[in-house]
Design an enzyme around this catalytic site. Structure first.
Site, PDB file in Angstrom:
ATOM      1  N   LYS A  34       0.866  -1.329   0.123  1.00  0.00           N
ATOM      2  CA  LYS A  34       0.051   0.044  -0.105  1.00  0.00           C
ATOM      3  C   LYS A  34       0.747   1.140   0.040  1.00  0.00           C
ATOM      4  O   LYS A  34       1.611   1.536   1.096  1.00  0.00           O
ATOM      5  CB  LYS A  34      -0.754   0.104   1.177  1.00  0.00           C
ATOM      6  N   GLY A  58       6.764   4.613   8.791  1.00  0.00           N
ATOM      7  CA  GLY A  58       6.085   5.775   8.938  1.00  0.00           C
ATOM      8  C   GLY A  58       6.194   6.352  10.481  1.00  0.00           C
ATOM      9  O   GLY A  58       7.354   6.251  11.108  1.00  0.00           O
ATOM     10  N   THR A 111       1.609   5.656  14.342  1.00  0.00           N
ATOM     11  CA  THR A 111       1.055   4.409  13.486  1.00  0.00           C
ATOM     12  C   THR A 111       1.684   3.124  13.710  1.00  0.00           C
ATOM     13  O   THR A 111       0.859   2.184  13.717  1.00  0.00           O
ATOM     14  CB  THR A 111       1.241   4.910  12.019  1.00  0.00           C
ATOM     15  N   GLU A 116      10.040   0.888  10.340  1.00  0.00           N
ATOM     16  CA  GLU A 116      11.124   1.939  10.247  1.00  0.00           C
ATOM     17  C   GLU A 116      10.627   3.236  10.323  1.00  0.00           C
ATOM     18  O   GLU A 116       9.740   3.414   9.687  1.00  0.00           O
ATOM     19  CB  GLU A 116      11.877   1.787   8.927  1.00  0.00           C
ATOM     20  N   CYS A 173      13.530  10.174   7.413  1.00  0.00           N
ATOM     21  CA  CYS A 173      13.471   9.893   8.680  1.00  0.00           C
ATOM     22  C   CYS A 173      14.682  10.111   9.380  1.00  0.00           C
ATOM     23  O   CYS A 173      14.612  10.235  10.937  1.00  0.00           O
ATOM     24  CB  CYS A 173      13.027   8.201   8.680  1.00  0.00           C
ATOM     25  N   GLU A 194       9.435  14.990  16.565  1.00  0.00           N
ATOM     26  CA  GLU A 194      10.181  15.120  15.065  1.00  0.00           C
ATOM     27  C   GLU A 194       9.028  16.055  14.348  1.00  0.00           C
ATOM     28  O   GLU A 194       7.743  15.952  14.201  1.00  0.00           O
ATOM     29  CB  GLU A 194       9.464  13.656  14.363  1.00  0.00           C
TER      30      GLU A 194
HETATM   31  P1  NAI Z   1       1.718   7.696   8.832  1.00  0.00           P
HETATM   32  O1  NAI Z   1       2.782   6.531   9.460  1.00  0.00           O
HETATM   33  O2  NAI Z   1       0.529   7.659   9.262  1.00  0.00           O
HETATM   34  O3  NAI Z   1       1.721   6.944   7.412  1.00  0.00           O
HETATM   35  C1  NAI Z   1       2.413   6.082   6.656  1.00  0.00           C
HETATM   36  C2  NAI Z   1       1.935   5.011   5.912  1.00  0.00           C
HETATM   37  O4  NAI Z   1       1.143   4.358   6.917  1.00  0.00           O
HETATM   38  C3  NAI Z   1       0.883   5.459   4.818  1.00  0.00           C
HETATM   39  O5  NAI Z   1       0.983   4.656   3.808  1.00  0.00           O
HETATM   40  C4  NAI Z   1      -0.400   5.644   5.804  1.00  0.00           C
HETATM   41  O6  NAI Z   1      -1.584   5.407   4.664  1.00  0.00           O
HETATM   42  C5  NAI Z   1      -0.552   4.291   6.449  1.00  0.00           C
HETATM   43  N1  NAI Z   1      -1.361   4.306   7.716  1.00  0.00           N
HETATM   44  C6  NAI Z   1      -1.814   5.481   8.365  1.00  0.00           C
HETATM   45  N2  NAI Z   1      -2.360   4.944   9.410  1.00  0.00           N
HETATM   46  C7  NAI Z   1      -2.657   3.536   9.294  1.00  0.00           C
HETATM   47  C8  NAI Z   1      -3.389   2.578  10.047  1.00  0.00           C
HETATM   48  N3  NAI Z   1      -3.889   2.856  11.171  1.00  0.00           N
HETATM   49  N4  NAI Z   1      -3.058   1.249   9.592  1.00  0.00           N
HETATM   50  C9  NAI Z   1      -2.370   1.061   8.742  1.00  0.00           C
HETATM   51  N5  NAI Z   1      -1.666   1.776   7.902  1.00  0.00           N
HETATM   52  C10 NAI Z   1      -1.726   3.154   8.222  1.00  0.00           C
HETATM   53  O7  NAI Z   1       2.385   9.003   8.597  1.00  0.00           O
HETATM   54  P2  NAI Z   1       1.912  10.464   7.993  1.00  0.00           P
HETATM   55  O8  NAI Z   1       0.347  10.801   8.859  1.00  0.00           O
HETATM   56  O9  NAI Z   1       1.705  10.456   6.763  1.00  0.00           O
HETATM   57  O10 NAI Z   1       2.745  11.410   8.558  1.00  0.00           O
HETATM   58  C11 NAI Z   1       2.807  11.820  10.083  1.00  0.00           C
HETATM   59  C12 NAI Z   1       4.180  11.944  10.695  1.00  0.00           C
HETATM   60  O11 NAI Z   1       4.849  10.873  10.647  1.00  0.00           O
HETATM   61  C13 NAI Z   1       5.054  13.043   9.816  1.00  0.00           C
HETATM   62  O12 NAI Z   1       4.890  14.186  10.189  1.00  0.00           O
HETATM   63  C14 NAI Z   1       6.501  12.465  10.032  1.00  0.00           C
HETATM   64  O13 NAI Z   1       6.999  13.235  11.424  1.00  0.00           O
HETATM   65  C15 NAI Z   1       6.347  10.962  10.420  1.00  0.00           C
HETATM   66  N6  NAI Z   1       6.732  10.062   9.070  1.00  0.00           N
HETATM   67  C16 NAI Z   1       7.914   9.344   9.213  1.00  0.00           C
HETATM   68  C17 NAI Z   1       8.375   8.728   8.058  1.00  0.00           C
HETATM   69  C18 NAI Z   1       9.634   8.128   8.247  1.00  0.00           C
HETATM   70  O14 NAI Z   1      10.172   7.797   7.195  1.00  0.00           O
HETATM   71  N7  NAI Z   1      10.100   7.451   9.275  1.00  0.00           N
HETATM   72  C19 NAI Z   1       7.420   8.456   6.925  1.00  0.00           C
HETATM   73  C20 NAI Z   1       6.600   9.435   6.833  1.00  0.00           C
HETATM   74  C21 NAI Z   1       6.112  10.097   8.086  1.00  0.00           C
HETATM   75 MG    MG Z   2      -0.873   9.241   9.774  1.00  0.00          MG
END
Ligand code: NAI
Ligand code: MG
Length: 495
Positions: free
Chosen positions: A189, A242, A246, A264, A298, A396
């Site tokens: 996804k 992410g 989450t 990660e 990240c 972050e």
């Molecule tokens: P997120 O962790 O919510 O999203 C990442 C992925 O997880 C996306 O594909 C999203 O659709 C999916 N996801 C979200 N909720 C989920 C659930 N309940 N069950 C399964 N999959 C789910 O991150 P988001 O909301 O886009 O960004 C929020 C913050 O997270 C950012 O501001 C940043 O601080 C951090 N982040 C860190 C990343 C990294 O590389 N470590 C990458 C993206 C965001």
């Molecule tokens: Mg999110």
């Protein structure tokens, strides 16, 4: 191919799900909007999937794993599919680069120099592993009998892979490479913000010869499509990149089916600049560390610890460099910094800048505002007079915002560097190897860079301590997460 511009963007062709080798809409017919971050305009309507779509994808992946040609394919032939995919990524490098810029907002120069080549090299690296994933022969005790004992590595099964938007193609390669080398099947996804390059790579993977059902791509939101993958009893493992919050939800939701999990997650990675460092190089490192990819990294070095005696000099040079940075049209080859990926991230970054100025009362040395009045651009921002307990030093931000802190000596800086929930990366700038090794040993982080930052290679493992995740991606270590070890005891009988 004519180079794209903001006025003449690349055409978007693929917006559906890829399930069992076929392109299909979400069963509900619903779609979600994908944007161009540089303009804020809608560029595509992409399938918004739900449980029923995930069911179909998992069924296809399960069947490909258990009965399809993939299950009978030799490891070498699996490797050939991955080699072919690497080659196709290179053949279509420019098209993929432009699509990534369109949907993510990152500058074309960086996509050409970093994202695309690393994607191709990641597939190629794991192609090489496919027929070298071996077991051991085990010298077991003979007093109980005449046994031959050996281990073999088998695929974990159907892997649900949930990725973010900051490096859409690369995060996909980090997930697909080891999973496919080990013989798994996948349901990916992409992030709802950045589905476009994943779909094109899915199409290239079909061309590369992966049989139907081996790779499936289900688009949609995390709370619906992502959630359905996490809870699905037919999925054996989740690999997620992410936010830690989450990952906590995923951990809970995956508990009933006891899925294997690798995460990660984020960071608040410290860089330590000692007084004896080459200050100009350290400034360049700090620039790369925090501003690369608009700070949407990240392992971004968002905490910069500078030894007291060189602090003011360092901050002055860092400010000058930040103010020279060229922000703007990501399709322009001269652009160094593009747009934040979404309205939501843009707002989040600006709200942290407010917190830094008001709640934390730190000094905003430069930046501290949006750039222009169209698109989601944020100026490179530096705060000084930051204390490690401030919110801008602990939370972050995931944007181009750096906190500069002072330190006195080695013990002080190691303690401050480790006073964080995260442990993804760290760096040290010094000419003194004794100091460099003390930091490399003392900091609890998955990667330590000495006099460099953001160097990556598919062969070098990457991952986090503490709230930055568990498991490792890249390198040989990633294979552990995608294979089960089977131990076989054979009774050879009395001799
Ligand atoms: P997120 O962790 O919510 O999203 C990442 C992925 O997880 C996306 O594909 C999203 O659709 C999916 N996801 C979200 N909720 C989920 C659930 N309940 N069950 C399964 N999959 C789910 O991150 P988001 O909301 O886009 O960004 C929020 C913050 O997270 C950012 O501001 C940043 O601080 C951090 N982040 C860190 C990343 C990294 O590389 N470590 C990458 C993206 C965001
Ligand atoms: Mg999110």
């Amino acid at each position: 191919m004519t180079p794209a511009t903001l006025a003449n963007p690349p055409k978007v062709k693929l917006t559906k799900n890829l399930i069992n080798g076929e392109w299909c809409d979400a069963a509900s017919g619903r779609t979600l909007e994908a944007f161009n971050p540089a303009t804020g305009e809608v560029i595509a309507h992409v399938a918004a999937s739900e449980e029923i779509d995930v069911d179909r994808a998992v069924e296809a992946a399960r069947s490909a794993l258990e009965h399809g040609p993939w299950s009978k394919m030799s490891a070498r032939d699996r490797g050939k599919c991955l080699y072919k995919l690497a080659e196709l990524v290179e053949t279509h490098a420019e098209e993929l680069a432009m699509l990534e810029v369109l949907n993510n907002g990152k500058p074309i120069g960086e996509v050409r120099a970093a994202d695309v080549p690393l994607v191709a090299e990641t597939y190629r690296y794991y192609a090489g592993w496919a027929d070298k994933i071996t077991g051991d022969t085990i010298p077991v005790d003979r007093t109980m009998g005449n046994f031959f004992c050996y281990t073999k590595r088998e695929p974990v099964g159907v892997c649900g892979q949930i990725i973010p938007w900051n490096f859409p193609m690369l995060m996909m390669a980090w997930k697909w490479g080891p999973a496919l080398a080990c013989g798994n099947t996948v349901v990916l996804k992409p992030a709802e913000q950045t589905p476009l390059t994943a779909l094109r790579i899915g199409e290239l993977a079909m061309e590369a010869g992966f049989p139907p059902g081996v790779i499936n791509i289900v688009n949609g939101y995390g709370e619906t499509a992502g959630d359905a993958i996490v809870k699905h009893p037919g999925v054996d493992k989740i690999a997620f990149t992410g936010e830690y919050k989450t990952a906590q939800i995923i951990s809970r939701n995956a508990a009933d089916t006891l899925k294997r999990l690798t995460f990660e997650l984020g960071g608040k990675s410290p860089s330590v600049v000692f007084a004896d460092a080459d200050i100009d190089k350290a400034v360049q490192g700090a620039m790369t560390g925090i501003f690369f990819n608009q700070g949407e990294v990240c392992c971004a070095s968002s905490r910069l610890f500078v030894e007291e005696s060189v602090h003011d000099q360092f901050v002055e040079k860092f400010k000058t460099a930040a103010e020279k940075r060229k922000i703007g049209d990501p399709f322009d080859t001269g652009t160094e910094q593009g747009a934040q990926v979404s309205r939501e991230q843009f707002d989040k970054v600006l709200s942290y800048i407010d917190i830094g100025k008001n709640e934390d009362n730190a000094t905003c040395v430069t930046g501290g505002a949006r750039h222009g009045d169209n698109g989601w651009f944020v100026k490179p921002t530096i705060f000084s007079d930051v204390r490690n307990d401030m919110r801008i030093a602990q939370e972050e931000i995931f944007g181009p915002v750096c906190s500069v802190l002072k330190f006195r000596d080695m013990d002080d800086v190691i303690k401050q560097a480790n006073t964080t929930m995260y442990g993804l990366a760290a760096a040290v700038w010094t000419k003194d190897m004794t100091k460099a090794f003390a930091i490399a040993d003392g900091v609890r982080a998955g990667t330590v860079w000495v006099n460099c930052y953001n160097t990556f290679d598919p062969a070098a493992p990457f991952g986090g301590y503490k709230f930055s995740g568990h498991g490792r991606e890249n390198g040989k270590d990633a294979l552990n997460a995608y294979s089960e070890v089977k131990t076989v005891w054979v009774n050879l009988g009395k001799r």
